[in-house]
Design an enzyme around this catalytic site. Structure first.
Site, PDB file in Angstrom:
ATOM      1  N   TYR A  50      -3.335  -2.861  -9.209  1.00 13.45           N
ATOM      2  CA  TYR A  50      -4.749  -3.157  -9.410  1.00 13.45           C
ATOM      3  C   TYR A  50      -4.892  -4.599  -9.882  1.00 13.45           C
ATOM      4  O   TYR A  50      -4.979  -4.902 -11.069  1.00 13.45           O
ATOM      5  CB  TYR A  50      -5.370  -2.187 -10.415  1.00 13.45           C
ATOM      6  CG  TYR A  50      -5.454  -0.754  -9.918  1.00 13.45           C
ATOM      7  CD1 TYR A  50      -5.246  -0.436  -8.582  1.00 13.45           C
ATOM      8  CD2 TYR A  50      -5.743   0.283 -10.788  1.00 13.45           C
ATOM      9  CE1 TYR A  50      -5.316   0.870  -8.125  1.00 13.45           C
ATOM     10  CE2 TYR A  50      -5.823   1.593 -10.345  1.00 13.45           C
ATOM     11  CZ  TYR A  50      -5.607   1.884  -9.014  1.00 13.45           C
ATOM     12  OH  TYR A  50      -5.677   3.183  -8.576  1.00 13.45           O
ATOM     13  N   HIS A  90       2.726   6.017  -6.491  1.00 11.96           N
ATOM     14  CA  HIS A  90       1.383   5.687  -6.018  1.00 11.96           C
ATOM     15  C   HIS A  90       1.091   6.156  -4.590  1.00 11.96           C
ATOM     16  O   HIS A  90       0.034   6.739  -4.327  1.00 11.96           O
ATOM     17  CB  HIS A  90       1.165   4.177  -6.111  1.00 11.96           C
ATOM     18  CG  HIS A  90      -0.263   3.766  -6.159  1.00 11.96           C
ATOM     19  ND1 HIS A  90      -0.677   2.583  -6.733  1.00 11.96           N
ATOM     20  CD2 HIS A  90      -1.391   4.357  -5.712  1.00 11.96           C
ATOM     21  CE1 HIS A  90      -1.995   2.469  -6.637  1.00 11.96           C
ATOM     22  NE2 HIS A  90      -2.448   3.538  -6.010  1.00 11.96           N
TER      23      HIS A  90
END
Length: 251
Positions: free
Chosen positions: A53, A128
């Site tokens: 992110y 992820h």
């Protein structure tokens, strides 16, 4: 606020996702920290982040560091917050997303995430996204090793199908505590995974519960039933959608 359990740990049924605070179009840091503090004031005790992110290639872990600063500045009340982060996704800095499920890379990434978060052990670490170039069991095996070594306290996976959930449970020796998949009024393709998690007693964490950054503004127009309920109870369509999501049960 309603409570839910992840791996034996109680957390708020509604969590805070940090991604919009660090990617393209992100607000300034003061506004982001104020948002995190407001969430904590409201009783949120689950914050979701990832090392991917970020916006620019030279700022890997931007959101992890932002959350760490916000928690430190909040004070003692942040001690009960579970920070869930993820590894295995990358952003080269050109707006694209790539994947790396190499076990050695995942182990390094997790240790770097712990450093950025300022913790001895990460509360919840999730693989992820599957990397098609690496056998899934090998990637999850790295998460198992991190768990065994005490680098992470709980293990999860993200963007997984039912078969991958079962494979991860086997590799982790039954220690899989969470699955984080996309799920919202407009995206219910993970209904099967949600039901499977419910049967197994694994926490299901829906990402983009309002439809995603680009679509959230159109939630009322796209899902009239939610707008009708919102008008009836005197709440926003977003409050109603989050309430629906936090109370969802398999049908």
């Amino acid at each position: 606020m309603l409570q839910r359990t992840i791996g034996g740990r109680n957390v708020s049924a509604i969590g805070l996702g940090g991604m919009p605070m660090s990617i393209e179009g992100r607000p300034d840091e003061a506004r982001s920290i104020a948002t995190i503090h407001a969430a904590l004031d409201a009783g949120v005790t689950l914050i979701d982040t990832a090392d991917a992110y970020h916006r620019d290639a030279n700022e890997v872990g931007h959101n992890e560091e932002l959350i760490a600063r916000a928690l430190r500045s909040y004070g003692a009340g942040a001690a009960d917050v579970l920070v869930a982060t993820k590894g295995g996704h990358l952003r080269p800095g050109d707006g694209t997303w790539t994947r790396n499920g190499n076990p050695d890379y995942l182990k390094r990434a997790a240790k770097e995430s712990a450093r950025r978060l300022g913790v001895e052990a990460i509360g919840l670490y999730q693989f992820h996204r599957p990397d098609p170039s690496v056998p899934y069991a090998e990637s999850v095996g790295a998460i198992r090793d991190l768990l065994d070594e005490g680098v992470i306290l709980m293990a999860g996976i993200s963007n997984a199908d039912v078969a991958q959930i079962d494979e991860a449970r086997e590799v982790l020796g039954g220690r899989l505590v969470s699955v984080q998949n996309q799920f919202s009024p407009g995206f219910r393709s993970s209904q099967g995974e949600l039901e499977h998690c419910a049967e197994l007693g694994i926490a299901f964490l829906p990402w983009s519960p309002l439809g995603g950054i680009a679509n959230a503004k159109d939630l009322a127009g796209l899902h009239g039933a939610f707008e009708e309920v919102a008008a009836e109870v005197g709440a926003s369509v977003y409050q109603v959608t989050l309430a629906w999501s936090s109370r969802s049960r398999p049908s």
